[in-house]
Write an enzyme that holds these catalytic residues in place. Structure first.
Site: not given
Ligand SMILES: NC(=O)c1ccc[n+]([C@@H]2O[C@H](COP(=O)([O-])OP(=O)(O)OC[C@H]3O[C@@H](n4cnc5c(N)ncnc54)[C@H](OP(=O)(O)O)[C@@H]3O)[C@@H](O)[C@H]2O)c1
Length: 400
Positions: A109, A165, A180
């Protein structure tokens, strides 16, 4: 991420936000001109130059990203699973459509390691990448190290603090780290390697006593992901390993990440920082966005092409080993184990045994001189059948 874009409107113009059930996502600080939609085609058919994919997972993210690239729109994504599994084809698709695909936030990240591989280290010929790529595992292992608590207690603590988690299998069993590692190998070693082809070993088998013995050896234990390109073979492995306590890996505490690269010309480099978290990840996404935007502002250019090799993937590293046994104490144990090791031409380097342990479940350790995994494995199978072993032997590579 959206906040950074809204607070710095001079950088970009945010045109659309697409989410399922979008109504509940609306925020008062988002400019009135932004279109909120649940229909990805609205974004696809718009004038937007760059699409940021942050929904995660493979479906429908893969279709969205393919659709965007086919429409000639560049894509920035943080999606580790998508790039680990389909990165090579998507990069090809981007090149064919004269657009860009950046994924700097998908590994470690907040540490700008992928941009470093893309830019600062692209002049070198890298042959090895190793890292602590999973903050959950590092948190748990460094907590067992410092507090000498059982694995289960360290996991519960990580879950209570939001570092793990409820179902942390993907982290603990190495699935997250090997995805990764595949991405780092793609970007840094220019090889295609499917995550499933990389051996992943769990950290669930690590006990507080292993840190006692590791300390006696001047080491500690970390989940290490490593990829070493030697000719047409990529040696790759993810799992708990002994590392010198004074080494960069040995000093990484809590949920931090560390990536180390070795190049033919430039030697070694290390990148340390926050591997995950909303803000560091958002910075990585916006930085990719700035890189893509700057390229777009320079007008049409030949697409960036990727020459990728497809090496054979092997986990058969030659390395010293740490073997930890739990035995029911009786005379002749060391002689029995030594006979099996000798039959397989494996040399013992040391034997360690803590005093005053429970004689019905006595932990003791044998370390071996360097040998290959394939040489060790048949010996471990024979040892597992010995009647004094009360638990399977734990074998960990010792990385010097
Ligand atoms: N957070 C971290 O620390 C981190 C670090 C590195 C990489 N990432 C990557 O960044 C990405 C996002 O992570 P996040 O932690 O921000 O996830 P998140 O909090 O679950 O956010 C995902 C968003 O996408 C929406 N979504 C999911 N499926 C969808 C669909 N089919 N159509 C439309 N909208 C959809 C979700 O809506 P809902 O609210 O309805 O679920 C939510 O608003 C992932 O690929 C993750 O692996 C995250």
């Amino acid at each position: 991420m959206t906040k950074i874009l809204c607070e710095r409107p001079n950088l970009f113009r945010l045109t659309h936000i697409c989410n399922r059930n979008v109504e509940r996502k609306k925020q008062p600080w988002v400019p009135a001109g932004v279109t909120w939609t649940e229909d990805f085609n609205t974004v696809l058919n718009s004038e937007a130059d760059i699409i940021i994919e942050l929904i995660g997972g493979l479906t429908p993210a893969e279709n969205f990203v393919r659709g965007a690239l086919k429409a000639g729109k560049s894509v920035v994504t943080a999606n580790k699973q998508l790039i680990a599994r389909h990165g090579p084809e998507l990069l090809q698709l981007a090149a064919e459509n004269n657009c860009q695909l950046e994924f700097g936030a998908s590994v470690a990240g907040g540490i700008p390691v992928l941009p470093a591989l893309r830019a600062g280290l692209s002049g070198d010929s890298l042959h090895e990448i190793a890292g602590i790529l999973n903050g959950t595992c590092n948190y748990i292992l460094s907590r067992i190290e410092t507090a000498r608590i059982p694995f289960s207690e360290a996991l519960e603590e990580a879950q209570a603090r939001g570092y793990a988690e409820a179902d942390a299998s993907e982290d603990l069993d190495g699935g997250d780290a090997r995805a990764k590692l595949s991405i780092l190998a793609l970007a840094g070693l220019k090889v295609r390697v499917a995550p499933i082809d990389v051996r992943a070993r769990t950290i669930r088998t690590i006990d507080a006593v292993d840190f006692d013995y590791a300390t006696e050896l001047g080491c500690t234990i970390r989940q290490i992901s490593r990829a070493d390109l030697k000719g047409d073979t990529l040696f790759a492995d993810v799992g708990p390993s002994l590392v010198p306590a004074s080494s960069p890996f040995g000093r990484v505490q809590r949920n931090l990440n560390l990536v180390m690269t070795s190049g033919e010309y430039g030697g070694d480099n290390a990148f340390l920082g926050a591997g995950a978290g909303g803000d560091p990840t958002a910075v990585a996404v916006v930085s990719d966005l700035m890189f893509v935007a700057e390229n777009l502002s320079q007008g049409p250019r030949p697409p960036r092409t990727w020459q990728l090799a497809s090496p054979t993937v092997s986990c058969d590293f030659e390395t010293p080993w740490y073997l930890r046994f739990w035995v029911k104490d009786q005379p002749g144990i060391i002689a029995s184990l030594a006979a099996i090791l000798s039959d397989h031409h494996l040399n013992i380097d040391s034997v360690l045994q803590k005093p005053d342990c429970d004689k019905n479940a006595l932990p003791f350790v044998i370390t071996l001189e360097p040998c290959r995994d394939t040489q060790l494995h048949p010996a471990l199978e024979k040892m597992a059948a010995l009647n004094f072993c009360v638990k399977p032997c734990l074998s960990l590579p010792i990385l010097r």
